[in-house]
Design a protein around this motif. Structure first.
Motif, short mmCIF file in Angstrom:
data_model
loop_
_atom_site.label_atom_id
_atom_site.label_comp_id
_atom_site.label_asym_id
_atom_site.label_seq_id
_atom_site.Cartn_x
_atom_site.Cartn_y
_atom_site.Cartn_z
N ARG A 45 -12.84 26.52 -1.67
CA ARG A 45 -14.02 26.50 -2.55
C ARG A 45 -13.71 25.90 -3.92
NH1 ARG A 45 -18.67 29.76 -2.87
NH2 ARG A 45 -17.91 30.92 -1.06
N TRP A 46 -12.62 26.38 -4.56
CA TRP A 46 -12.40 26.02 -5.96
C TRP A 46 -11.49 24.81 -6.15
CZ3 TRP A 46 -16.11 27.89 -8.60
CH2 TRP A 46 -16.68 29.12 -8.27
N LEU A 47 -10.44 24.67 -5.32
CA LEU A 47 -9.54 23.52 -5.52
C LEU A 47 -10.05 22.30 -4.77
CD1 LEU A 47 -7.74 25.76 -6.62
CD2 LEU A 47 -5.80 24.64 -5.56
N GLY A 58 -8.33 18.32 5.27
CA GLY A 58 -8.10 17.95 3.87
C GLY A 58 -7.36 16.62 3.80
N LEU A 59 -8.00 15.64 3.15
CA LEU A 59 -7.38 14.31 3.08
C LEU A 59 -6.69 14.11 1.73
CD1 LEU A 59 -10.08 12.08 4.80
CD2 LEU A 59 -7.93 12.93 5.75
N HIS A 60 -5.55 13.43 1.75
CA HIS A 60 -4.77 13.24 0.54
C HIS A 60 -5.51 12.39 -0.48
CE1 HIS A 60 -1.14 12.18 -1.86
NE2 HIS A 60 -0.89 13.44 -1.56
N ASP A 61 -6.17 11.33 -0.01
CA ASP A 61 -6.84 10.44 -0.97
C ASP A 61 -8.06 11.10 -1.62
OD1 ASP A 61 -8.16 10.30 1.50
OD2 ASP A 61 -8.74 8.21 1.28
N LEU A 62 -8.60 12.14 -0.97
CA LEU A 62 -9.75 12.84 -1.55
C LEU A 62 -9.31 14.01 -2.43
CD1 LEU A 62 -12.00 13.16 1.65
CD2 LEU A 62 -12.07 11.36 -0.08
N GLY A 63 -8.05 14.42 -2.29
CA GLY A 63 -7.59 15.64 -2.95
C GLY A 63 -6.90 15.38 -4.28
N GLN A 64 -7.05 14.19 -4.83
CA GLN A 64 -6.27 13.82 -6.01
C GLN A 64 -7.05 13.90 -7.33
OE1 GLN A 64 -2.81 13.24 -5.51
NE2 GLN A 64 -3.62 14.16 -3.64
N THR A 65 -8.38 14.14 -7.25
CA THR A 65 -9.18 14.07 -8.48
C THR A 65 -9.02 15.32 -9.36
OG1 THR A 65 -11.01 14.82 -7.13
CG2 THR A 65 -10.98 12.49 -7.69
N HIS A 66 -8.80 16.46 -8.75
CA HIS A 66 -8.73 17.73 -9.47
C HIS A 66 -7.24 18.08 -9.64
CE1 HIS A 66 -9.08 22.01 -10.16
NE2 HIS A 66 -10.39 21.95 -10.15
N LEU A 67 -6.84 18.40 -10.87
CA LEU A 67 -5.41 18.64 -11.17
C LEU A 67 -4.80 19.71 -10.25
CD1 LEU A 67 -2.90 18.24 -13.07
CD2 LEU A 67 -3.81 20.17 -14.38
N LEU A 68 -5.52 20.84 -10.10
CA LEU A 68 -4.96 21.94 -9.29
C LEU A 68 -4.88 21.56 -7.81
CD1 LEU A 68 -6.56 25.14 -10.83
CD2 LEU A 68 -4.18 24.37 -10.97
N MET A 84 -1.67 20.36 -3.22
CA MET A 84 -1.35 19.56 -2.03
C MET A 84 0.12 19.11 -2.07
SD MET A 84 -4.49 17.20 -0.75
CE MET A 84 -6.02 17.97 -0.16
N LYS A 85 0.57 18.74 -3.28
CA LYS A 85 1.96 18.27 -3.42
C LYS A 85 2.93 19.40 -3.03
CE LYS A 85 4.77 15.88 -6.79
NZ LYS A 85 4.92 15.52 -8.18
N ASN A 86 2.64 20.58 -3.53
CA ASN A 86 3.48 21.74 -3.28
C ASN A 86 3.49 22.12 -1.78
OD1 ASN A 86 5.10 23.85 -4.05
ND2 ASN A 86 3.35 25.23 -4.37
#
Ligand SMILES: C[S@@+](CC[C@H](N)C(=O)[O-])C[C@H]1O[C@@H](n2cnc3c(N)ncnc32)[C@H](O)[C@@H]1O
Length: 236
Positions: free
Chosen positions: A46-48, A174-184, A189-191
């Motif tokens: 929901r939030w990230l 969850g796609l990597h290219d879509l998950g990069q806009t929000h810092l958290l 995702m990196k972690n």
């Protein structure tokens, strides 16, 4: 009760899988599954990832049949919340991790007319006695090693063999290219990728679309937040 009475084992023994495949499913211990819905679906998604779980429930409401297989089933939350088109559906749950099979079976026992459980790896050929009208897989691809173009195609090929010709294969990831806009989201995702819980650094929307195009004449694909939703219908 012994574990072999709880599910049919179609998988290999644990030491025959790559360490990446093992890492992608081993976090789902029975204690983590007790808090999974809250942490992953209601907080992280929901939030990230900006994608409340009602979106996954909506996808399930659209495509569930009365003869459904769910792979990478986790706790079974989405099947519990969604509305099946028949009163007592036949539900099969499939997962590489026995803890998910045990938890989802426990939760779905009151809903299903018939309930089967299979231990299997999405990346290997899967043989079940029956074929299914709908096959769901939510939040599975991002746990599975490999680039999405390849792993989604392998999965679709494996699942098309156990789907009825007029059936549907659907899911969310969850796609990597879509998950990069929000810092958290970026940090999370990196972690998770560093720990091996996630394997989505090579997962992009164009590559998921290429895998759908390669396997289906007719498909649906849309995005909410960092999550891609897909459904493959008529096969090629
Ligand atoms: C993130 S959970 C998703 C749970 C649920 N579908 C949802 O949307 O909330 C991923 C599930 O996929 C399973 N899994 C991971 N790798 C798998 C594989 N290679 N084959 C089959 N299941 C796998 C895990 O054990 C876990 O139950």
């Amino acid at each position: 009760m012994q574990q072999d009475q709880l599910y049919i084992d179609l998988g290999l023994s644990e030491n025959q899988y790559s360490k990446e495949v093992i890492a992608g499913q081993q976090v789902y211990t029975s204690s983590f599954l007790r808090v999974y819905d809250l942490i992953v679906l209601h907080i992280i998604s929901r939030w990230l990832w900006r994608c409340p779980p009602q979106n996954m429930v909506d996808l399930y409401n659209k495509y569930l049949s009365g003869n459904h297989l769910d792979i990478g089933v986790g706790t079974g939350y989405l099947l519990q919340k969604a509305k099946f088109p028949v009163e007592k559906p036949s539900i099969s749950v499939m997962d590489l991790n026995p803890n998910s099979l045990i938890e989802s079976k426990r939760r779905l026992a009151g809903i299903a007319g018939q309930l089967n459980a299979y231990r299997a790896n999405i990346l290997e050929p899967i043989q079940t006695k029956e074929k299914f009208d709908s096959i769901g897989m939510s939040f599975l691809f991002h746990c599975v090693p490999g680039a999405i173009r390849k792993k989604a195609s392998v999965a679709f090929q494996n699942l098309l063999k156990i789907r009825k010709p007029e059936g549907v294969i659907f899911g969310a990831t969850g796609l990597h290219d879509l998950g990069q806009t929000h810092l958290l989201s970026r940090k999370g995702m990196k972690n998770l990728n560093r720990k091996g819980v996630f394997h989505n650094t090579e997962d992009t929307l164009p590559d998921l679309e290429a895998a759908l195009k390669e396997n289906f004449k007719d498909y649906e694909l849309y995005v909410i937040g960092a999550i891609a939703f897909f459904a493959g219908k008529k096969a090629k």
